[in-house]
Design an enzyme around this catalytic site. Structure first.
Site, mmCIF file in Angstrom:
data_model
loop_
_atom_site.group_PDB
_atom_site.id
_atom_site.type_symbol
_atom_site.label_atom_id
_atom_site.label_comp_id
_atom_site.label_asym_id
_atom_site.label_seq_id
_atom_site.Cartn_x
_atom_site.Cartn_y
_atom_site.Cartn_z
ATOM 1 C CE LYS A 43 -2.145 -1.115 3.831
ATOM 2 N NZ LYS A 43 -1.544 -2.422 4.128
ATOM 3 N NE ARG A 117 -5.061 -1.825 9.806
ATOM 4 C CZ ARG A 117 -4.095 -1.143 9.250
ATOM 5 N NH1 ARG A 117 -4.266 0.108 8.919
ATOM 6 N NH2 ARG A 117 -2.945 -1.717 9.016
ATOM 7 N NE ARG A 151 7.431 -2.976 6.315
ATOM 8 C CZ ARG A 151 6.111 -3.046 6.299
ATOM 9 N NH1 ARG A 151 5.419 -2.446 5.351
ATOM 10 N NH2 ARG A 151 5.499 -3.749 7.213
ATOM 11 N NE ARG A 184 5.615 -1.102 10.099
ATOM 12 C CZ ARG A 184 4.543 -1.062 9.327
ATOM 13 N NH1 ARG A 184 4.568 -0.389 8.198
ATOM 14 N NH2 ARG A 184 3.434 -1.684 9.674
ATOM 15 N NE ARG A 195 1.241 -5.346 10.982
ATOM 16 C CZ ARG A 195 2.267 -5.044 10.199
ATOM 17 N NH1 ARG A 195 3.440 -5.611 10.392
ATOM 18 N NH2 ARG A 195 2.138 -4.174 9.238
#
Ligand code: AP5
Ligand code: MG
Length: 242
Positions: A43, A117, A151, A184, A195
């Site tokens: 996203k 969400r 990431r 993160r 998640r």
């Protein structure tokens, strides 16, 4: 299309972007899109390409929350433990924050990332603003789990890097500020799994709600380079139609 946030005050320059003139000249109406997809589906990556190509603003709930954690604001203190555990931050906190940001942005085209969400957030958003399109990124979970391991982010700006895909120019440093990159807290494999599960549970009804209103376009694939040209064509067509 009804620019239902017209009464809002103009934004304060905080979101200023370089606007590609060829699109801005052709299209002056306000366009509001929501981007939906599992954690790590891309996203943020696709939103950044939309910003560069169409001049939309990117409003990311996750980036706003992470910036507040860095600054140790009241919001950041409240959000921190939920995010680290892979849980959603309570609706009233996120909704208040996001509606305030949308109001601040005023009459600009934007892409909403991470909000709504769940059904409750979608209801509040729909009462506040008309959304013109929902971009649904459908990426297999095995691809996602592999991606988030690599990431790295520049947390103050939300810029995202991925080792082997879009590397920073200097290892471990943000391209723009030269500041250090971090990983993160919620990208630990066990938190990512949580998640992903939460996403499937909560976003099914939200997608169905937007689907009933004819707003959802799904982009399925394993690679951003195959998905982005399709998103770009779709948006060009949409914004040109007005
Ligand atoms: P948020 O920040 O919104 O996280 P998310 O939805 O879980 O999504 P991500 O940001 O993890 O992934 P992305 O889809 O943006 O993918 P990206 O482009 O980075 O939310 C974080 C937390 O905040 C939530 O868990 C919750 O606690 C809280 N929160 C936020 N909004 C909330 C709300 N509305 N209500 C309640 N709580 C809320 O891409 C992933 C990686 O893949 C990157 O490294 C990228 O470089 C890489 N990549 C992309 N394409 C490719 C490719 N083709 N090949 C290799 N790598 C690639
Ligand atoms: Mg993101």
């Amino acid at each position: 299309m009804r620019p239902s946030c017209d009464r809002n005050k103009p934004h304060n320059g905080h979101f200023a972007q370089i606007q590609p003139l060829y699109y801005i000249k052709m299209y002056t109406k306000i366009f509001r899109a929501v981007i939906i997809g599992a954690p790590g589906s891309g996203k943020g990556t696709i939103s950044e390409l939309i910003v560069k190509t169409f001049g939309f603003l990117h409003i990311s709930s996750g980036d706003i929350l992470r910036q507040n954690i860095i600054k140790n604001t009241d919001l950041g203190k409240k959000a921190q433990s939920y995010i680290a555990a892979g849980q959603l931050v309570p609706d009233e906190i996120v909704t208040k924050t996001m509606i305030a940001r949308i109001t601040e942005v005023g009459n600009k085209s934007y892409i909403l990332d991470g909000f709504p969400r769940n059904g409750a957030q979608a209801d509040i958003l729909s009462a506040r603003c008309q959304i013109n399109a929902v971009i649904d990124l459908n990426i297999p979970h095995d691809v996602i789990i592999e991606r988030v391991k690599h990431r790295w982010i520049h947390a103050p700006s939300g810029r995202v890097y991925n080792i082997g895909f879009n590397d920073p120019k200097v290892s471990g440093k943000d391209d723009v500020t030269g500041e250090p990159l971090t990983q993160r807290e919620d990208d630990k494999p066990e938190v990512v799994a949580k998640r992903l599960q939460l996403y499937d549970e909560l976003m099914g009804p939200v997608l169905a709600w937007y689907g009933e209103r004819g707003l959802v376009t799904t982009f399925k694939g394993r690679e951003t380079k195959e998905i982005w040209p399709r998103v770009e064509r779709f948006l060009k067509d949409k914004v040109n139609k007005g």
